[in-house]
Design a protein around this motif. Structure first.
Motif, PDB file in Angstrom:
ATOM      1  N   LEU A  62       0.908  -1.281   0.178  1.00  0.00           N
ATOM      2  CA  LEU A  62       0.114  -0.026  -0.150  1.00  0.00           C
ATOM      3  C   LEU A  62       0.908   1.195  -0.015  1.00  0.00           C
ATOM      4  O   LEU A  62       0.676   2.183  -0.821  1.00  0.00           O
ATOM      5  CB  LEU A  62      -0.755  -0.077   1.292  1.00  0.00           C
ATOM      6  N   SER A  63       1.888   1.192   0.865  1.00  0.00           N
ATOM      7  CA  SER A  63       3.012   2.387   1.091  1.00  0.00           C
ATOM      8  C   SER A  63       3.493   2.683  -0.426  1.00  0.00           C
ATOM      9  O   SER A  63       3.737   3.832  -0.985  1.00  0.00           O
ATOM     10  CB  SER A  63       3.942   2.156   1.904  1.00  0.00           C
ATOM     11  N   GLU A  64       3.772   1.637  -1.122  1.00  0.00           N
ATOM     12  CA  GLU A  64       4.384   1.814  -2.515  1.00  0.00           C
ATOM     13  C   GLU A  64       3.383   2.386  -3.668  1.00  0.00           C
ATOM     14  O   GLU A  64       3.846   3.375  -4.233  1.00  0.00           O
ATOM     15  CB  GLU A  64       5.066   0.552  -3.044  1.00  0.00           C
ATOM     16  N   LEU A  65       2.241   1.828  -3.323  1.00  0.00           N
ATOM     17  CA  LEU A  65       1.132   2.587  -4.391  1.00  0.00           C
ATOM     18  C   LEU A  65       0.892   3.788  -4.094  1.00  0.00           C
ATOM     19  O   LEU A  65       0.525   4.618  -4.962  1.00  0.00           O
ATOM     20  CB  LEU A  65      -0.273   1.766  -4.132  1.00  0.00           C
TER      21      LEU A  65
ATOM     22  N   MET B   1      -4.722 -11.131  10.662  1.00  0.00           N
ATOM     23  CA  MET B   1      -5.332  -9.606  10.836  1.00  0.00           C
ATOM     24  C   MET B   1      -5.837  -9.201   9.620  1.00  0.00           C
ATOM     25  O   MET B   1      -4.964  -9.296   8.391  1.00  0.00           O
ATOM     26  CB  MET B   1      -4.540  -8.582  11.561  1.00  0.00           C
ATOM     27  N   ASP B   2      -6.968  -8.678   9.275  1.00  0.00           N
ATOM     28  CA  ASP B   2      -7.142  -8.112   7.852  1.00  0.00           C
ATOM     29  C   ASP B   2      -6.782  -6.526   8.206  1.00  0.00           C
ATOM     30  O   ASP B   2      -6.250  -6.090   9.047  1.00  0.00           O
ATOM     31  CB  ASP B   2      -8.750  -8.277   7.625  1.00  0.00           C
ATOM     32  N   ILE B   3      -6.768  -5.945   6.715  1.00  0.00           N
ATOM     33  CA  ILE B   3      -6.323  -4.541   6.505  1.00  0.00           C
ATOM     34  C   ILE B   3      -6.811  -3.519   7.599  1.00  0.00           C
ATOM     35  O   ILE B   3      -6.221  -2.675   7.987  1.00  0.00           O
ATOM     36  CB  ILE B   3      -6.489  -4.005   5.161  1.00  0.00           C
ATOM     37  N   LYS B   4      -8.205  -3.972   7.964  1.00  0.00           N
ATOM     38  CA  LYS B   4      -8.884  -2.666   8.931  1.00  0.00           C
ATOM     39  C   LYS B   4      -8.105  -2.858   9.886  1.00  0.00           C
ATOM     40  O   LYS B   4      -8.017  -1.798  10.683  1.00  0.00           O
ATOM     41  CB  LYS B   4     -10.142  -2.992   8.852  1.00  0.00           C
ATOM     42  N   GLN B   5      -7.867  -4.134  10.760  1.00  0.00           N
ATOM     43  CA  GLN B   5      -7.307  -4.145  12.009  1.00  0.00           C
ATOM     44  C   GLN B   5      -5.984  -3.594  11.876  1.00  0.00           C
ATOM     45  O   GLN B   5      -5.347  -3.026  12.798  1.00  0.00           O
ATOM     46  CB  GLN B   5      -7.417  -5.606  12.434  1.00  0.00           C
ATOM     47  N   ARG B  10      -2.152   0.424  13.629  1.00  0.00           N
ATOM     48  CA  ARG B  10      -1.124   1.554  13.239  1.00  0.00           C
ATOM     49  C   ARG B  10      -1.607   3.116  13.696  1.00  0.00           C
ATOM     50  O   ARG B  10      -0.786   3.622  14.190  1.00  0.00           O
ATOM     51  CB  ARG B  10      -1.020   1.475  11.554  1.00  0.00           C
ATOM     52  N   VAL B  11      -2.705   3.450  13.566  1.00  0.00           N
ATOM     53  CA  VAL B  11      -3.358   4.671  13.951  1.00  0.00           C
ATOM     54  C   VAL B  11      -3.191   4.587  15.626  1.00  0.00           C
ATOM     55  O   VAL B  11      -2.706   5.680  15.948  1.00  0.00           O
ATOM     56  CB  VAL B  11      -4.744   4.905  13.529  1.00  0.00           C
ATOM     57  N   LYS B  67       3.160   2.618   6.066  1.00  0.00           N
ATOM     58  CA  LYS B  67       4.609   1.823   5.928  1.00  0.00           C
ATOM     59  C   LYS B  67       4.189   0.585   7.013  1.00  0.00           C
ATOM     60  O   LYS B  67       3.288   0.430   7.833  1.00  0.00           O
ATOM     61  CB  LYS B  67       5.553   2.679   6.569  1.00  0.00           C
ATOM     62  N   ASP B  68       4.749  -0.495   6.304  1.00  0.00           N
ATOM     63  CA  ASP B  68       4.743  -1.849   7.127  1.00  0.00           C
ATOM     64  C   ASP B  68       3.341  -2.271   7.122  1.00  0.00           C
ATOM     65  O   ASP B  68       3.372  -3.323   8.113  1.00  0.00           O
ATOM     66  CB  ASP B  68       5.512  -1.519   8.433  1.00  0.00           C
ATOM     67  N   ILE B  69       2.457  -1.999   6.333  1.00  0.00           N
ATOM     68  CA  ILE B  69       1.107  -2.519   6.375  1.00  0.00           C
ATOM     69  C   ILE B  69       0.873  -3.265   4.975  1.00  0.00           C
ATOM     70  O   ILE B  69       1.195  -2.857   3.994  1.00  0.00           O
ATOM     71  CB  ILE B  69      -0.020  -1.588   6.605  1.00  0.00           C
TER      72      ILE B  69
END
Lengths: 69, 69
Positions: A62-65, B1-5, B10-11, B67-69
């Protein structure tokens, strides 16, 4: 330009760089072709779940996108 | 974990790193506190427009936010 237009421009550029048609790319993403078209036109407030599908279809994080946006 | 989690985790980490309360951070983002709370709980399919608000409130680019997700 607003963020929706920035994303649209970025997706179109990445897709053309790979010489993917919208039809082929929409299948890679498992998203509707008309939805991809409207994203590229800067008309969609794309969700993170769909951004992840698009990033994966480009084999990017996602960061690269979202680099340079 | 999915992207929402992943986004929620991260937040929350970035907010706590800056010692912001949810109330203060929601004002920085111009988003509702309960919405921020539900994002942090991994319950929201956050849109790019709101992701941009969150990134700006952290003084990060979208790419840095994800980043890192």
């Amino acid at each position: 330009m607003d963020i929706k237009q920035d994303i649209g421009k970025r997706v179109r550029m990445l897709r053309k760089q790979r010489d993917y048609s919208q039809e082929y790319f929409s299948q890679l993403c498992d998203l509707d072709r008309t939805y991809i078209a409207s994203i590229e036109q800067g008309k969609r407030n794309v969700s993170i779940v769909n951004l992840e599908k698009i990033a994966k279809a480009f084999d990017l994080t996602l960061s690269e996108l979202l680099k340079d946006i």
